[in-house]
Write a protein that holds these residues in place. Sequence first.
Motif, PDB file in Angstrom:
ATOM      1  N   SER A 139      -5.139  38.076  30.940  1.00 54.42           N
ATOM      2  CA  SER A 139      -5.604  37.898  32.331  1.00 54.42           C
ATOM      3  C   SER A 139      -6.498  39.068  32.721  1.00 54.42           C
ATOM      4  O   SER A 139      -7.518  38.886  33.397  1.00 54.42           O
ATOM      5  CB  SER A 139      -4.419  37.818  33.292  1.00 54.42           C
ATOM      6  OG  SER A 139      -3.604  36.721  32.975  1.00 54.42           O
ATOM      7  N   LYS A 192      -5.024  46.522  31.586  1.00 54.53           N
ATOM      8  CA  LYS A 192      -3.785  45.741  31.552  1.00 54.53           C
ATOM      9  C   LYS A 192      -2.842  46.090  32.724  1.00 54.53           C
ATOM     10  O   LYS A 192      -2.339  45.213  33.418  1.00 54.53           O
ATOM     11  CB  LYS A 192      -3.097  46.003  30.205  1.00 54.53           C
ATOM     12  CG  LYS A 192      -1.837  45.236  30.020  1.00 54.53           C
ATOM     13  CD  LYS A 192      -1.264  45.485  28.622  1.00 54.53           C
ATOM     14  CE  LYS A 192       0.116  44.882  28.523  1.00 54.53           C
ATOM     15  NZ  LYS A 192       1.078  45.701  27.846  1.00 54.53           N
ATOM     16  N   ASP A 193      -2.645  47.383  32.935  1.00 56.45           N
ATOM     17  CA  ASP A 193      -1.658  47.773  33.950  1.00 56.45           C
ATOM     18  C   ASP A 193      -2.142  47.559  35.378  1.00 56.45           C
ATOM     19  O   ASP A 193      -1.378  47.750  36.330  1.00 56.45           O
ATOM     20  CB  ASP A 193      -1.248  49.238  33.754  1.00 56.45           C
ATOM     21  CG  ASP A 193      -0.421  49.393  32.480  1.00 56.45           C
ATOM     22  OD1 ASP A 193       0.073  48.367  31.971  1.00 56.45           O
ATOM     23  OD2 ASP A 193      -0.282  50.538  31.990  1.00 56.45           O
ATOM     24  N   GLN A 252       5.525  43.297  42.006  1.00 54.98           N
ATOM     25  CA  GLN A 252       6.213  42.019  41.781  1.00 54.98           C
ATOM     26  C   GLN A 252       7.491  41.962  42.617  1.00 54.98           C
ATOM     27  O   GLN A 252       8.075  42.991  42.938  1.00 54.98           O
ATOM     28  CB  GLN A 252       6.606  41.893  40.308  1.00 54.98           C
ATOM     29  CG  GLN A 252       5.424  41.851  39.354  1.00 54.98           C
ATOM     30  CD  GLN A 252       5.898  41.926  37.912  1.00 54.98           C
ATOM     31  OE1 GLN A 252       6.016  40.932  37.237  1.00 54.98           O
ATOM     32  NE2 GLN A 252       6.185  43.135  37.458  1.00 54.98           N
ATOM     33  N   ALA A 256       2.363  46.011  38.333  1.00 54.75           N
ATOM     34  CA  ALA A 256       3.703  45.461  38.071  1.00 54.75           C
ATOM     35  C   ALA A 256       4.689  45.850  39.166  1.00 54.75           C
ATOM     36  O   ALA A 256       5.627  45.106  39.460  1.00 54.75           O
ATOM     37  CB  ALA A 256       4.206  45.954  36.713  1.00 54.75           C
ATOM     38  N   THR A 260       4.280  30.257  33.713  1.00 53.30           N
ATOM     39  CA  THR A 260       3.702  31.387  32.963  1.00 53.30           C
ATOM     40  C   THR A 260       3.316  30.928  31.557  1.00 53.30           C
ATOM     41  O   THR A 260       2.254  31.305  31.039  1.00 53.30           O
ATOM     42  CB  THR A 260       4.701  32.567  32.895  1.00 53.30           C
ATOM     43  OG1 THR A 260       5.081  32.905  34.222  1.00 53.30           O
ATOM     44  CG2 THR A 260       4.084  33.784  32.228  1.00 53.30           C
ATOM     45  N   GLU A 315       6.228  37.702  31.770  1.00 58.35           N
ATOM     46  CA  GLU A 315       4.942  37.948  32.453  1.00 58.35           C
ATOM     47  C   GLU A 315       4.026  38.842  31.613  1.00 58.35           C
ATOM     48  O   GLU A 315       2.798  38.784  31.744  1.00 58.35           O
ATOM     49  CB  GLU A 315       5.161  38.539  33.857  1.00 58.35           C
ATOM     50  CG  GLU A 315       5.668  39.975  33.913  1.00 58.35           C
ATOM     51  CD  GLU A 315       7.193  40.077  33.757  1.00 58.35           C
ATOM     52  OE1 GLU A 315       7.834  39.070  33.402  1.00 58.35           O
ATOM     53  OE2 GLU A 315       7.729  41.175  33.984  1.00 58.35           O
ATOM     54  N   GLU A 316       4.622  39.637  30.719  1.00 57.69           N
ATOM     55  CA  GLU A 316       3.790  40.518  29.891  1.00 57.69           C
ATOM     56  C   GLU A 316       2.962  39.727  28.889  1.00 57.69           C
ATOM     57  O   GLU A 316       1.942  40.204  28.407  1.00 57.69           O
ATOM     58  CB  GLU A 316       4.673  41.526  29.138  1.00 57.69           C
ATOM     59  CG  GLU A 316       5.328  42.524  30.067  1.00 57.69           C
ATOM     60  CD  GLU A 316       6.303  43.426  29.322  1.00 57.69           C
ATOM     61  OE1 GLU A 316       6.149  43.610  28.105  1.00 57.69           O
ATOM     62  OE2 GLU A 316       7.234  43.929  29.979  1.00 57.69           O
ATOM     63  N   GLN A 369      -0.428  39.191  30.596  1.00 53.63           N
ATOM     64  CA  GLN A 369      -1.012  40.293  31.365  1.00 53.63           C
ATOM     65  C   GLN A 369      -2.361  40.751  30.793  1.00 53.63           C
ATOM     66  O   GLN A 369      -3.361  40.831  31.497  1.00 53.63           O
ATOM     67  CB  GLN A 369      -0.003  41.450  31.356  1.00 53.63           C
ATOM     68  CG  GLN A 369      -0.247  42.486  32.414  1.00 53.63           C
ATOM     69  CD  GLN A 369       0.808  43.587  32.348  1.00 53.63           C
ATOM     70  OE1 GLN A 369       1.720  43.550  31.505  1.00 53.63           O
ATOM     71  NE2 GLN A 369       0.680  44.563  33.205  1.00 53.63           N
ATOM     72  N   GLU A 370      -2.371  41.003  29.498  1.00 57.61           N
ATOM     73  CA  GLU A 370      -3.579  41.575  28.893  1.00 57.61           C
ATOM     74  C   GLU A 370      -4.742  40.574  28.894  1.00 57.61           C
ATOM     75  O   GLU A 370      -5.880  40.922  29.204  1.00 57.61           O
ATOM     76  CB  GLU A 370      -3.256  42.006  27.455  1.00 57.61           C
ATOM     77  CG  GLU A 370      -4.328  42.887  26.899  1.00 57.61           C
ATOM     78  CD  GLU A 370      -3.801  43.810  25.803  1.00 57.61           C
ATOM     79  OE1 GLU A 370      -2.570  43.879  25.600  1.00 57.61           O
ATOM     80  OE2 GLU A 370      -4.638  44.446  25.169  1.00 57.61           O
ATOM     81  N   GLY A 381      -2.323  35.678  40.152  1.00 59.26           N
ATOM     82  CA  GLY A 381      -2.464  37.050  39.656  1.00 59.26           C
ATOM     83  C   GLY A 381      -2.882  38.024  40.743  1.00 59.26           C
ATOM     84  O   GLY A 381      -3.474  37.629  41.754  1.00 59.26           O
ATOM     85  N   ALA A 439      -0.949  42.081  37.493  1.00 61.07           N
ATOM     86  CA  ALA A 439       0.399  41.476  37.393  1.00 61.07           C
ATOM     87  C   ALA A 439       0.253  39.984  37.669  1.00 61.07           C
ATOM     88  O   ALA A 439      -0.512  39.578  38.545  1.00 61.07           O
ATOM     89  CB  ALA A 439       1.354  42.110  38.398  1.00 61.07           C
TER      90      ALA A 439
END
Length: 453
Positions: free
Chosen positions: A115, A123-124, A326, A323, A335, A108-109, A112-113, A282, A127
């Motif tokens: 998206s 980023k954080d 999740q 995150a 993904t 998933e990482e 992430q960025e 997302g 998710a």
Amino acid sequence: MTAPQDQLNELLAQSKATSFLDSTFATYMDDRDPLKALRSEFVIPTRGEIAPGIDHPDESCIYFCGNSLGLLPKAVARYVKEEIQVWGEGAVNSHFKHRFGRPWVRIEETVQEQSARVVGAKKDEVAIMNTLTSNLHTLFAAFYTPTATRHKVLIEAKAFPSDHYAIESQIRWHHLDPKDSLICQEPREGEFLLRTEDILETIEKHGHEIAVVCFSGIQFYTGQYFEMEKITKAAQAKGCIVGWDLAHAAGNVPVQLHDWNVDFACWCSYKYLNSGPGGIAGIFVHERHANDFDRNRLAGWWGHDKATRFDMVNEFKPMSGAAGFQHSNPSVLTTSALLGSLSVFEQTSMQEMRAKSFLLTGYLHHLLVTEFSKDVLDIITPTDPEQRGCQLSLIFKRGKMMEIFEGLEARAIIGDERKPDVIRIAPTPLYTRFEDVRKFVVELKDLVAKIYN
Ligand SMILES: Cc1ncc(COP(=O)(O)O)c(C=O)c1O
């Protein structure tokens, strides 16, 4: 941004075309389109595939349905194929050892960025998980905490039915009655659009008893792009939590979730993000809620601290940020499909796409209002380009919508219909040409002449 009509007028003069319906104009626009190369990144169905027996069967169809399901990016096949290869070669070991550098334990990482860039988030704050309605439930479970005095939810009267069902069920989950706890914002009599001033008035009047305001960023039926920042600010000033369903906004308009201070948001990826049917969805949770661990949340091991996830302890320790919301280990195939589709977005920016979209949808709007009379078709999407994305919703009068819709499909032009009388046309900037819009209007004129005679 300069109004699209002013830009179009200037470009018409430069193109030396005789009118907007002259193919010289559309060709001129396509030649100078900075995104033109991106069209070749997509698989576009042919005319023959859409309408068997049609002339020129090998030419591309005209696809205006990215608001429902985006076209297949060629990169998706490559990324998915790689995962199938890795699955075959490495089986369970591929969770940790992956020949393409995407170990599944962190899959998933990989999205992430990118998206986060699409929705204007850090980023954080993002998710990638689950599907849209499930995520709406997940976010409501955390952010809808009704009290005796503040228990209401404000939504659009014509929210997408899944959102309406989900939110009603969330209200019932708390042993409350939607009759008392759900406020549905209606348009004024005889109108389709919700006026911002009316939404703000409801917030002003009822804000003290509203726990959550949750609208769609872009309304699925009318194509109205709500004034997200203004509504968020007004509702938060009254102490409400504000969430947005960005199904029709993500990848369509450059939202700025972080800067607009939105509390939470969710979106799907199969529309403007082109990740394929049922693609992974997302969520956004603003960083100020990142460590809000007292907030109730639906827990699952994928939200648990990565360092101890495989220690299999019973004490749930959520990760900081989105995150931590999740639940499950994510679908690797969906993904990686999203990773493929986001690789196209990485070649441009939401701002560049918006600039093209302004002109492209502005062009469509101009042709529709100048070539058709209002007793044949009317546009219910806002005229103000700032208050719409790429979609225009057309009402066909006198009960002829289905005939028009079927006529378009027989000519390999795909929009989508919403009964009783609306056809939605969404010229998405990544793969639609000005020539597609021009041809659509030419074909529609011909159909209208035959059907309305
Ligand atoms: C605004 C909106 N919300 C929710 C949904 C439901 O999405 P899903 O079936 O992915 O949960 C859709 C689907 O088109 C939608 O447009």
